[in-house]
Design an enzyme around this catalytic site. Structure first.
Site, PDB file in Angstrom:
ATOM      1  N   HIS A   1       0.884  -1.161   0.000  1.00  0.00           N
ATOM      2  CA  HIS A   1       0.000   0.000   0.000  1.00  0.00           C
ATOM      3  C   HIS A   1       0.927   1.217   0.000  1.00  0.00           C
ATOM      4  O   HIS A   1       2.059   1.138   0.512  1.00  0.00           O
ATOM      5  CB  HIS A   1      -0.870   0.052   1.264  1.00  0.00           C
ATOM      6  CG  HIS A   1      -1.826  -1.095   1.371  1.00  0.00           C
ATOM      7  ND1 HIS A   1      -1.799  -1.992   2.402  1.00  0.00           N
ATOM      8  CD2 HIS A   1      -2.848  -1.470   0.555  1.00  0.00           C
ATOM      9  CE1 HIS A   1      -2.764  -2.886   2.238  1.00  0.00           C
ATOM     10  NE2 HIS A   1      -3.408  -2.597   1.120  1.00  0.00           N
TER      11      HIS A   1
ATOM     12  N   ASP B   1       2.260   1.701   3.337  1.00  0.00           N
ATOM     13  CA  ASP B   1       3.206   0.701   3.850  1.00  0.00           C
ATOM     14  C   ASP B   1       4.630   1.209   3.592  1.00  0.00           C
ATOM     15  O   ASP B   1       5.536   0.962   4.383  1.00  0.00           O
ATOM     16  CB  ASP B   1       3.057  -0.655   3.125  1.00  0.00           C
ATOM     17  CG  ASP B   1       1.737  -1.357   3.440  1.00  0.00           C
ATOM     18  OD1 ASP B   1       1.260  -1.241   4.583  1.00  0.00           O
ATOM     19  OD2 ASP B   1       1.196  -2.021   2.532  1.00  0.00           O
TER      20      ASP B   1
HETATM   21  C1  GLO Z   1      -9.250  -6.825   0.742  1.00  0.00           C
HETATM   22  C2  GLO Z   1      -8.235  -6.814  -0.291  1.00  0.00           C
HETATM   23  C3  GLO Z   1      -6.967  -6.113   0.137  1.00  0.00           C
HETATM   24  C4  GLO Z   1      -6.172  -5.686  -1.070  1.00  0.00           C
HETATM   25  C5  GLO Z   1      -4.964  -4.871  -0.689  1.00  0.00           C
HETATM   26  C6  GLO Z   1      -4.188  -4.425  -1.911  1.00  0.00           C
HETATM   27  O1  GLO Z   1     -10.247  -7.459   0.672  1.00  0.00           O
HETATM   28  O2  GLO Z   1      -7.985  -8.116  -0.721  1.00  0.00           O
HETATM   29  O3  GLO Z   1      -6.201  -6.931   0.980  1.00  0.00           O
HETATM   30  O4  GLO Z   1      -5.768  -6.789  -1.785  1.00  0.00           O
HETATM   31  O5  GLO Z   1      -5.378  -3.775   0.030  1.00  0.00           O
HETATM   32  O6  GLO Z   1      -4.809  -3.373  -2.510  1.00  0.00           O
END
Ligand code: GLO
Ligand code: MG
Length: 344
Positions: A49, A52
């Site tokens: 993210h 992150d």
């Molecule tokens: C939630 C999502 C989340 C995304 C992550 C990447 O349901 O799967 O984990 O994959 O935020 O954008």
């Protein structure tokens, strides 16, 4: 030629175990300590993210954000890791309560777009051109709250603004039908690919298919993958598993339905997924019950299950399969598959 797969996960997949009904059960692990785990677990790719990489990004200028992201890139290099993608986190800030790009409040929509441009800056500093869009709050709790036609156009406009900002980035949409919203505007692969057609350059819009999200939409993940592959749009995946229609469980890949997992690996293998640099991404949560010192097993186990299933795909008797298909003996085909998975 067998594909040499490279695997990725996001730092959020090593987590403290909180759920909506209970607090954390494991200590937080520092990002640097997590990075040191990647190679040991068999992973080369880091999914991010934006925050992150640069946790306090809302308090920094664009130049400061780029400087901090460049320092993270150096850490990746030190560990021999690469960034797979960066995703704008548009679901925690108070300004995204009612959605980011689809919020009814123009000031909040502006924030969502600004934040997305900073996300692109971070991606460039981390040397990846892939942006993932999990459109968490782009939906509604009640139908009357927003205009669904406007909402979809607004998401496409946001993508256009991002494409104008940087000529190299590509966006992989990660569809999900619900949670946290009652309904989202881009629930499936088909919706996501069609959304690309509303943007100024559909060739830059692709897909990140998450197994659990497809299952929550009542769909088979391997068929969703096939649909994306037919459009040459499967740019990454979030493999995991899901036990029926409930909250998004993000369970270990193959842990609920081995055959469903086999079929995902099968279609990826068949169409050479990974041979153009696509990574096998996981999005998996450790069980809350897992003791802290073994709370990364969900990741290494999922990788192991994937690789073992790839061997199962390669050793499947395709001549017998072809004969059974030609005879339209699908009962026979069913037994062939199940016996193969049972090692018989
Ligand atoms: C939630 C999502 C989340 C995304 C992550 C990447 O349901 O799967 O984990 O994959 O935020 O954008
Ligand atoms: Mg995901």
């Amino acid at each position: 030629m067998s594909t040499e797969y490279t695997f990725s996960f996001g730092p959020w997949n090593i987590h403290e175990g909180a759920d909506p009904f209970g607090p954390t059960v494991r200590e937080s692990i520092d990002f640097n300590v997590k990075l040191a785990e990647y190679k040991k677990l068999g992973f080369n790719g880091v999914q991010f993210h934006d925050d992150d990489a640069v946790p306090n990004m809302n308090d920094l200028t664009p130049d400061q954000i780029i400087t901090e992201a460049a320092a993270v890139k150096k850490k990746l290099d030190d560990h021999g890791l690469v960034a797979e993608f960066v995703a704008p986190r548009l679901w925690e800030d108070p300004r995204t309560i009612d959605g980011g790009y689809t919020s009814n409040d123009p000031a909040n929509r502006k924030y969502a777009i600004e934040r997305s441009l900073r996300c692109i800056d971070i991606a460039k500093a981390l040397k990846t051109n892939l942006i993932v869009f999990w459109l968490a709050r782009e939906g509604t709790y009640i139908r009357e709250a927003k205009d669904s036609c406007d909402a979809v156009k607004r998401i496409a406009e946001a993508i256009d603004t991002m494409f104008d900002y940087d000529p190299d980035i590509k966006i992989a949409i990660e569809p999900k039908p619900n949670e946290p919203m009652d309904h989202t505007y881009i629930p499936t692969t088909g919706h996501a690919i069609a959304l690309g057609m509303l943007t100024k350059d559909a060739s830059r819009v692709g897909i990140n298919i998450e197994s659990a999200h497809a299952i929550l939409a009542g769909l088979d993940p391997s068929d969703e993958m096939g649909y994306a592959l037919a459009h040459d749009k499967l740019w990454t995946v979030h493999l995991n598993d899901q036990n029926g229609l409930k909250f998004d469980q993000d369970k270990t890949f193959g842990s609920v339905d081995l055959r469903r997992a086999f079929n995902q690996v099968r279609i990826l293998e068949k169409y050479g997924y990974g041979q153009r640099g696509e990574m096998v991404g996981l999005d998996i949560k450790a069980m809350r019950t897992q003791p802290a010192d073994i709370a990364t097993k969900h990741l290494s186990n999922s990788r192991e299950i994937f690789l073992n299933l790839a061997e199962k795909v390669r050793s499947f008797d395709t001549a017998a399969e072809a004969q059974l298909i030609a005879a339209r003996d699908y009962e026979g085909l069913e037994l062939l598959v199940v016996n193969h998975l049972m090692g018989l």
